[in-house]
Enzyme design. Structure first.
Site, PDB file in Angstrom:
ATOM      1  CB  SER A 107      -0.977  -0.059   1.173  1.00 34.59           C
ATOM      2  OG  SER A 107      -2.000   0.892   1.046  1.00 34.59           O
ATOM      3  CG  ASN A 131      -2.644  -5.559  -1.720  1.00 39.71           C
ATOM      4  OD1 ASN A 131      -1.803  -6.395  -1.385  1.00 39.71           O
ATOM      5  ND2 ASN A 131      -3.893  -5.869  -2.019  1.00 39.71           N
ATOM      6  CG  HIS A 252      -5.643  -2.842   0.971  1.00 33.74           C
ATOM      7  ND1 HIS A 252      -5.150  -2.376  -0.238  1.00 33.74           N
ATOM      8  CD2 HIS A 252      -4.961  -2.160   1.928  1.00 33.74           C
ATOM      9  CE1 HIS A 252      -4.234  -1.443  -0.013  1.00 33.74           C
ATOM     10  NE2 HIS A 252      -4.095  -1.309   1.296  1.00 33.74           N
TER      11      HIS A 252
END
Length: 277
Positions: A107, A131, A252
């Protein structure tokens, strides 16, 4: 591009002992071998990599970092951008005298890993982008900027991320509750600074991928609504040694909800010198 299927729940509830660099970055180190560095996403802490630490410390010298303002790491100033987080990572390499490393980011950590391979490519052996976002469309950009503003005004909201990051399947519940705990522990200011950088960071290094010469894994879950499979495929398509892997049935926090699959795909990445077939 490859899609894989798994429904394995993650572990990782134990707190890990930390060391701290002279400039205030907290990290956990384990294992011997080639260096692998792991960077988590906004609101998390280094324990979010527990399944990967356990697996790869058997074959690598693994460093898992607390991002600035998270875990036990010191904050960086308000208004910092992804470029400042990349500079922070460069300082970590200098402080530990790490000449070369493979880097995996999740992320926000993925944005940092992309910035690292763009900024000091001679020090990055491989890059894994888990992700991670890439060139959000107008609607997605508006939504993430609105969330950043809400966080600035109101602080951490654990429920919103949990709804986006996890399904309701029983296999994801342990990882979901661990993630809730980490979100409730995070420093609100450190979270807000990082989220603002994350919200505005998807374009900063987006043009770097055609010039990235090392093996590059782009991995996400099939159900991730923000770090989408299409983003992973797009990045892989323009990266000379890039490839996409999509984990079917996950969102996620795929490294926690499907750790066996993710570890297998990362093992493929860590042993590849060229783009796998």
């Amino acid at each position: 591009m490859q899609t894989v299927t798994s429904h394995t729940s993650g572990e990782g509830g134990a707190s890990l002992p930390r060391k701290t660099t002279a400039r205030g970055t907290a990290y956990f180190e384990a294992g011997n071998g080639e260096t692998l560095i792991l960077i988590h996403g906004v609101g998390m802490r280094l324990e979010a990599w527990a399944p990967q630490i356990e697996a790869f410390a058997k074959t690598h010298r693994v460093f898992a970092l607390d991002m600035p303002g998270h875990g036990a790491s010191e904050k960086i100033p308000a208004g910092s951008t992804v470029r400042d987080y990349v500079a922070w990572f460069g300082c970590f390499l200098e402080d530990l005298s790490i000449a070369r490393a493979s880097i995996a980011g999740h992320s926000m950590g993925a944005l940092i890993s992309g910035g690292a391979v763009a900024t000091f490519s001679d020090r990055i052996t491989r890059v894994a982008y888990l992700n991670g976002v890439y060139r959000r469309d107008a609607a997605a950009k508006a939504a993430v900027l609105a969330r950043a503003e809400a966080i600035r005004k109101n602080g951490v909201d654990a429920e919103g991320p949990l709804e986006r990051w996890f399904g309701e399947d029983p296999e994801s519940q342990r990882a979901r509750e661990l993630t809730r705990t980490w979100l409730e522990m995070v420093d609100p200011e450190g979270y807000a600074i990082a989220y603002a950088a994350f919200a505005g960071g998807d374009e900063i290094y987006a043009d770097c991928w055609p010039s990235v010469e090392c093996p590059a894994l782009f991995l996400t879950g099939s159900g991730d609504p923000n770090s989408t499979p299409e983003m992973a495929k797009q990045m892989a398509s323009v990266t000379p040694k890039g490839w996409a892997r999509i984990v079917d049935g996950h969102r996620h926090m795929v490294n926690l909800t499907a750790p066996e699959i993710v570890n297998a795909l990362m093992s493929e990445w860590l042993t590849s010198r060229e783009k796998p077939r």
